[in-house]
Design an enzyme around this catalytic site. Structure first.
Site, PDB file in Angstrom:
ATOM      1  N   LYS A 201      47.018  32.274  28.548  1.00  0.00           N
ATOM      2  CA  LYS A 201      47.269  33.602  27.980  1.00  0.00           C
ATOM      3  C   LYS A 201      47.159  33.612  26.456  1.00  0.00           C
ATOM      4  O   LYS A 201      46.652  34.568  25.877  1.00  0.00           O
ATOM      5  CB  LYS A 201      48.661  34.105  28.392  1.00  0.00           C
TER       6      LYS A 201
ATOM      7  N   LYS B  36      38.506  39.251  44.696  1.00  0.00           N
ATOM      8  CA  LYS B  36      39.784  39.815  45.118  1.00  0.00           C
ATOM      9  C   LYS B  36      39.970  41.251  44.615  1.00  0.00           C
ATOM     10  O   LYS B  36      39.599  41.558  43.483  1.00  0.00           O
ATOM     11  CB  LYS B  36      40.881  38.908  44.551  1.00  0.00           C
TER      12      LYS B  36
ATOM     13  N   LYS C 256      44.356  44.847  40.721  1.00  0.00           N
ATOM     14  CA  LYS C 256      44.802  46.058  40.053  1.00  0.00           C
ATOM     15  C   LYS C 256      44.367  46.107  38.598  1.00  0.00           C
ATOM     16  O   LYS C 256      44.448  47.142  37.962  1.00  0.00           O
ATOM     17  CB  LYS C 256      46.310  46.209  40.196  1.00  0.00           C
TER      18      LYS C 256
END
Ligand code: AMP
Ligand code: TRP
Length: 326
Positions: free
Chosen positions: A111, A192, A195
């Protein structure tokens, strides 16, 4: 009864992937364990968030979980930032965690590489997560594989603290769900359904309306074979639709396959759309009911009350053991 504790990130709009892969697990656990479910909103702000969107999503996602079958009578549901003990204990744990340990977290490495200026909170986040877990003597922590290392850090911190100050924290265990169905993107069934994907055509959101759901399913990418059978390698699109159908219809994939022998893709897709619409409209109806009155606030207030009392006790025990205060 063993206690489990799960955090539901308030990031993104929930999809049928979140329902089939995530929410359904939570529903399964509620009958086996005493479960604590919370929204880690303080974790969400370790990366930039739009304040208005974040605020809306917190209640919206809780309402969607409940509408999908997470029973507020069986689960204690609460918001992390409603309980100040999470951050208070986190500070104490930070003082009992080594830079070497915290620096090993692979999620931080991934990240942080996206930032020019890395927020310090992104680095200390796993220690806040340890606090979330250790405050409540959780036996099991259901998490995805990417979070396993964080639960292991919580264990290491707890073991060290107990060694130094006497038995204080229960040592938690990660609970990695057996890999269940993975729902794929309708436009690209090799990846996949996510969202965070920007093209909504391949994603069915739990709050999509009937017309949108039908349109997305009818235009799902398939193949040119015109045979409905389950073969994720050669027929990823059809296999994905069969998985979705089987889940909502509550039958096995084999049973679904049998049902569509000799049927063409148009008929098959229409049936998939019918059942998805039927089930999602039920969830949406409950969702609207929950959002309409103040049910959600009553649930979250109750969760806040129960968890603050437990957390306060644990925190005071810690404070005493390490010699803080008067
Ligand atoms: P998310 O909604 O992405 O925060 O994920 C919540 C849970 O749902 C996690 O356990 C994910 O692994 C699971 N999940 C999310 N998307 C999918 C998907 N497309 N298929 C299967 N599981 C999913
Ligand atoms: N870090 C978790 C995630 O990104 C969310 C989380 C925060 C959590 N605190 C937790 C999960 C405690 C389980 C237990 O998904």
């Amino acid at each position: 009864m063993k206690r489990i504790l799960t955090g539901l990130q308030p990031s993104g709009e929930l999809t049928i992937g979140s329902l089939i892969g995530g929410i359904s697990q939570t529903i399964k656990y509620q009958d086996e364990y005493e479960s604590f479910i919370f929204v880690p909103d303080l974790h969400a702000i370790t990366v930039p968030q739009d304040a208005k969107l974040l605020h809306e999503r917190i209640k919206k996602n809780v309402a969607l979980y409940i509408a999908s079958g997470v029973n507020p009578e069986k689960n204690t549901i609460y918001i992390q930032s409603d309980n100040l003990y999470h951050t208070n204990l986190a500070w104490i744990l930070e003082c009992n965690t080594y830079m070497g340990e915290a620096s090993r977290m692979t999620q931080f490495k991934d990240k942080s590489s996206k930032f020019k200026n890395i927020p310090v909170g992104l680095f200390t986040y796993p220690i806040l997560m340890a606090s979330d877990i250790l405050l409540y003597d959780a036996d099991y922590v259901p998490v995805g594989i990417d979070q396993k290392q964080h639960v292991e850090l919580a264990r290491d911190i707890a073991i060290r603290f107990n060694g130094k100050y006497g038995d204080t924290f229960k040592i938690p265990e990660p609970l990695i769900p057996k890999t269940g169905a993975k729902i794929m993107d309708l436009q690209d069934p090799t990846k996949k359904m996510s969202k965070s994907e920007t093209n909504p055509k391949g994603i069915i959101y739990l709050l999509d309306d009937e017309k949108t759901i039908r349109k997305k399913i009818m235009s799902a990418v398939t193949d040119s074979e015109a045979k409905v059978c389950y073969d994720p390698e050669k027929k990823p699109g059809i296999s994905n639709l069969l998985t979705i159908y089987a889940y909502f219809k509550k039958v096995t994939i084999e049973e679904s396959e049998k049902e569509f022998i000799g049927k063409n893709y148009g008929e098959f897709k229409t049936k998939v759309a019918d059942i998805v619409v039927e089930e999602l409209l039920k969830i949406q109806e409950k969702y609207n009911e929950i959002m309409k009155d103040n049910q959600i606030d009553i649930i979250l207030n109750k969760g806040k009350e129960i968890t603050t009392e437990i957390a306060k006790k644990k925190y005071e025990e810690v404070v005493k053991k390490i010699g803080l205060g008067r």
